[in-house]
Scaffold this motif. Sequence first.
Motif, short mmCIF file in Angstrom:
data_model
loop_
_atom_site.label_atom_id
_atom_site.label_comp_id
_atom_site.label_asym_id
_atom_site.label_seq_id
_atom_site.Cartn_x
_atom_site.Cartn_y
_atom_site.Cartn_z
N ARG A 15 -5.22 0.57 -0.54
CA ARG A 15 -4.41 -0.48 -1.18
C ARG A 15 -4.02 -1.55 -0.15
O ARG A 15 -4.14 -2.74 -0.40
CB ARG A 15 -3.15 0.13 -1.80
N SER A 37 -3.32 5.03 0.35
CA SER A 37 -2.37 4.03 0.86
C SER A 37 -3.11 2.97 1.66
O SER A 37 -2.86 1.77 1.52
CB SER A 37 -1.32 4.68 1.78
N ARG A 88 8.51 5.79 -3.61
CA ARG A 88 8.38 6.50 -2.33
C ARG A 88 8.39 8.01 -2.56
O ARG A 88 9.15 8.48 -3.41
CB ARG A 88 9.54 6.13 -1.40
N GLY A 134 0.78 -1.23 0.00
CA GLY A 134 0.00 0.00 0.00
C GLY A 134 0.80 1.27 0.00
O GLY A 134 0.28 2.32 -0.37
N THR A 135 2.08 1.21 0.41
CA THR A 135 2.86 2.45 0.45
C THR A 135 3.05 2.97 -0.99
O THR A 135 3.11 2.18 -1.92
CB THR A 135 4.24 2.25 1.11
N PRO A 136 3.14 4.30 -1.16
CA PRO A 136 3.24 4.83 -2.51
C PRO A 136 4.48 4.30 -3.23
O PRO A 136 5.53 4.14 -2.61
CB PRO A 136 3.36 6.35 -2.29
N ASN A 150 -3.01 9.63 1.86
CA ASN A 150 -3.00 8.75 3.03
C ASN A 150 -4.18 7.78 3.01
O ASN A 150 -4.06 6.63 3.42
CB ASN A 150 -2.99 9.57 4.33
N THR A 159 5.30 6.69 4.99
CA THR A 159 4.42 7.52 4.17
C THR A 159 4.22 8.87 4.85
O THR A 159 3.80 8.91 6.01
CB THR A 159 3.04 6.85 3.99
N GLU A 177 -2.16 3.65 9.53
CA GLU A 177 -1.18 2.91 8.71
C GLU A 177 0.00 2.47 9.59
O GLU A 177 0.49 1.35 9.48
CB GLU A 177 -0.71 3.80 7.55
#
Length: 386
Positions: free
Chosen positions: A62, A59, A20, A15-17, A56, A27, A244
């Motif tokens: 996902r 993230s 980065r 899920g993190t972008p 946010n 995040t 998160e």
Amino acid sequence: MKTYRRIETQLVHAGTPEPRVLGAVSTPIFQSATFEYAGETSYDDIRYIRLNNTPNQLSLHRLLSVLERAPAALVTGSGMAAISTTLLSVLGAGDHVLAQNCLYGGTLDLLANEFPKLGIECTFISGTEPESWPAALRPNTRAIYVEAMSNPLLEVADLKAVVRFARDCRLTSIIDSTFATPVNFRPLDIGFDVVLHSATKYLNGHSDLVAGAVAGSRELIERITHRLNHLGGTLDPHAAWLLERGLKTLALRVHQQNQSAMMIAKFLSSHSGVRQVNYPGLATHPSHAGARDLFEGFGGMLSFELAGDVAHTEAFMHRTCIPVIAPSLGGVETLLTRPATTSHSGMTPAQRQQAGISDCLVRMSVGIEATDELIDDLAQALGSYQ
Ligand SMILES: *Cc1c(COP(=O)(O)O)cnc(C)c1O
């Protein structure tokens, strides 16, 4: 998107972008209500916090969809926002829903007292008696709603029968899996249409925010998102970032809580000062076989009754040193509560008795403290130094 095989790894990385943001390993918090217009063509695509599409929130969408093995997921401003918005996306005036009779108090009240004013009717059913469900069906029944484990007796409904019944009768099957978490149970794997969470509890795990989550098909999550965009039960970026962060340790916490709750349940059930222990991990619990079949762990929630009256029970609770006496659950700290005074105080003593919830029942949300220290503390509070 990178893919990860095991839930422990998914929790940390999914899920993190990508890539980065400016290389940031954590995040960043995108504390911005609105974003530059980039040619969006529909209202729901305009980037704005209430429209549930800022970084946010995305993230978390996902990550939650990976954890629940769902095509799509949505984060909400509270568990009740997830529940009410989902139900209002599936049901409208003139519709009827079947719901388990021992639901979380807020959900029960919503279905029993608020929805009738909107023209939505509900019939409450026993989750463990599938043979009684067909008689409750109406031509306008649209959905069936259950919880993974009931509060505070930890009853497990016949969840596979719920899925079969929903398919046979073309109902949307909805489950609140707050008590189980995706570490112990993934309801979509056995065929549920929608899974809901109060992310306030285990998903966040630190008793420092209120949030909710929904996961299911792309079509359904889109419908729920558009409804949420209007109803406004949105999670703000700072709380999304905290959630998160909390989620990264979900598997560690839940594995520890599964183990610790089992040891505590065994200790309490062997103690002469305890009359009754309700924990689905115990072979004596009526839902033990069902829980073993469905879940990978029996969870961190248990309840028990001492041999004694309310005053004796209250004195015991106040003699404990480690647990905090407080409602809610699923955090790192052990909490004790007497449901008759908190979650079930809205019921009459007769209603509680009928539901099997004695005024002496104590509910324990096991935290991540050392198990032997928790057991020693319970032992001294029970008045025996074993
Ligand atoms: C706490 C809880 C809710 C409500 O969640 P909030 O985050 O407080 O709105 C719903 N279902 C269950 C099972 C809960 O424990």
